[in-house]
Design a protein around this motif. Sequence first.
Motif, short mmCIF file in Angstrom:
data_model
loop_
_atom_site.label_atom_id
_atom_site.label_comp_id
_atom_site.label_asym_id
_atom_site.label_seq_id
_atom_site.Cartn_x
_atom_site.Cartn_y
_atom_site.Cartn_z
N GLN A 102 18.73 -7.17 3.87
CA GLN A 102 20.06 -6.76 3.88
C GLN A 102 19.95 -6.23 5.81
O GLN A 102 19.15 -6.10 6.06
CB GLN A 102 20.62 -6.11 3.80
CG GLN A 102 20.81 -5.73 1.60
CD GLN A 102 22.01 -5.12 1.16
OE1 GLN A 102 22.01 -4.21 1.38
NE2 GLN A 102 22.15 -5.97 -0.24
N LEU A 103 21.07 -6.82 6.63
CA LEU A 103 21.49 -6.15 7.63
C LEU A 103 21.24 -4.50 7.59
O LEU A 103 21.42 -3.81 6.79
CB LEU A 103 22.67 -6.48 8.18
CG LEU A 103 22.28 -7.68 9.45
CD1 LEU A 103 24.45 -8.50 9.18
CD2 LEU A 103 21.83 -8.34 9.46
N PRO A 104 20.75 -3.34 8.78
CA PRO A 104 21.03 -2.03 8.54
C PRO A 104 22.76 -1.98 8.83
O PRO A 104 22.89 -2.49 8.94
CB PRO A 104 19.88 -1.94 9.73
CG PRO A 104 19.45 -3.06 10.07
CD PRO A 104 20.20 -3.98 10.24
N PRO A 105 22.28 -0.04 8.14
CA PRO A 105 23.53 -0.01 8.04
C PRO A 105 23.71 0.10 9.48
O PRO A 105 23.83 0.57 10.57
CB PRO A 105 22.87 1.52 7.55
CG PRO A 105 22.49 1.19 6.96
CD PRO A 105 20.86 0.38 7.51
N GLY A 106 25.69 -0.30 9.94
CA GLY A 106 26.08 -0.21 11.35
C GLY A 106 25.99 -1.41 12.03
O GLY A 106 27.00 -0.95 13.00
N MET A 107 25.08 -2.17 11.98
CA MET A 107 24.71 -3.34 12.80
C MET A 107 25.63 -4.41 12.50
O MET A 107 26.45 -5.17 13.80
CB MET A 107 23.23 -4.01 12.35
CG MET A 107 23.09 -5.24 12.93
SD MET A 107 21.50 -5.90 13.19
CE MET A 107 21.33 -7.41 14.13
N ARG A 108 26.46 -4.44 11.02
CA ARG A 108 27.78 -5.75 10.50
C ARG A 108 29.12 -5.01 11.56
O ARG A 108 29.22 -5.80 12.51
CB ARG A 108 27.59 -5.65 8.92
CG ARG A 108 28.78 -7.15 9.18
CD ARG A 108 29.04 -6.95 8.00
NE ARG A 108 27.88 -7.22 7.08
CZ ARG A 108 27.26 -8.47 6.95
NH1 ARG A 108 28.06 -9.47 6.75
NH2 ARG A 108 26.63 -8.75 6.71
N ASP A 109 29.12 -3.85 11.66
CA ASP A 109 30.47 -3.48 11.80
C ASP A 109 29.77 -2.93 13.11
O ASP A 109 30.89 -2.09 14.42
CB ASP A 109 30.57 -2.39 11.58
CG ASP A 109 31.31 -3.10 9.86
OD1 ASP A 109 31.32 -4.20 10.14
OD2 ASP A 109 31.41 -2.26 9.44
N PHE A 110 28.85 -3.13 14.14
CA PHE A 110 28.45 -2.35 15.67
C PHE A 110 29.07 -3.17 16.51
O PHE A 110 29.68 -4.32 17.18
CB PHE A 110 27.00 -2.44 16.08
CG PHE A 110 27.07 -1.65 17.56
CD1 PHE A 110 26.36 -0.35 17.35
CD2 PHE A 110 26.81 -2.23 18.20
CE1 PHE A 110 26.16 0.09 18.40
CE2 PHE A 110 26.40 -1.46 19.63
CZ PHE A 110 25.93 0.13 19.98
N VAL A 111 30.34 -2.71 17.61
CA VAL A 111 31.09 -3.07 18.65
C VAL A 111 30.90 -2.88 19.87
O VAL A 111 30.03 -1.55 20.33
CB VAL A 111 33.28 -2.74 18.65
CG1 VAL A 111 33.54 -2.93 19.40
CG2 VAL A 111 33.51 -2.84 17.01
N LEU A 112 30.39 -3.99 20.75
CA LEU A 112 30.31 -4.27 22.19
C LEU A 112 31.11 -3.52 22.83
O LEU A 112 32.35 -3.93 22.67
CB LEU A 112 29.54 -5.69 22.22
CG LEU A 112 29.03 -6.24 21.30
CD1 LEU A 112 28.04 -7.87 21.64
CD2 LEU A 112 27.10 -5.25 21.47
N GLN A 113 30.31 -2.77 24.17
CA GLN A 113 31.20 -2.62 24.80
C GLN A 113 30.84 -3.23 26.03
O GLN A 113 29.82 -3.37 26.89
CB GLN A 113 30.96 -1.18 25.55
CG GLN A 113 31.90 -0.12 24.23
CD GLN A 113 31.57 1.25 24.32
OE1 GLN A 113 30.57 1.61 25.32
NE2 GLN A 113 31.48 1.63 23.03
N GLU A 114 31.60 -3.01 27.42
CA GLU A 114 31.71 -3.28 28.61
C GLU A 114 30.33 -2.94 29.47
O GLU A 114 29.65 -2.11 29.67
CB GLU A 114 32.37 -2.75 29.46
CG GLU A 114 32.00 -3.11 31.09
CD GLU A 114 32.34 -5.24 30.85
OE1 GLU A 114 32.34 -5.61 32.29
OE2 GLU A 114 33.09 -5.52 30.67
#
Length: 174
Positions: free
Chosen positions: A124-136
């Motif tokens: 499974q993906l590590p915790p937080g990776m699926r919802d990690f939002v990218l920034q400028e």
Amino acid sequence: MKQIFAIAMLISGLIITETARAQDERPVTQQYRLVEGIVQISEPGEESVLINLWGDVNAPGRFRIPTGTTLIELISFARGPVSFRTGETTLDWSKLRIEVNVSRRNKELNIDEVVNFRFRYTQQLPPGMRDFVLQENDFITIEVKRRPAFVDYMRIIGPISTVVAAMILLVDKL
């Protein structure tokens, strides 16, 4: 002669108009390249951020993506991790380890912060990776690692044993 020129101008005008109209009808979700190395995912006029993606992905580069895009979506835009396949070997995906590093500049503290995600391809993906939002101006590196196979060890041991055997024969002949 003037009639032929007028007909040619009319035909070229129709072709140019049709080409321009066809370009305006591209699908909304189509990604397109601005220049070599820059890929625009977001639509013109849509709020977006620029991201740098390097490493073991099929399409690395600088991406203009919609604001709110997650790390998983960006990796998908880059067509996922590379596959190591040559004429000699086919990669066994179950033995892959993937390391994703996101470097982000903290302007308040004037330092770079790095977030690491490590996982096996079959886990499974590590915790937080699926919802990690990218920034400028986030800088993402992806490294695909694999466990050495028997062939990898033989590529190291074979030449060394050949040199040792040749040296023994050479010393024996002298």
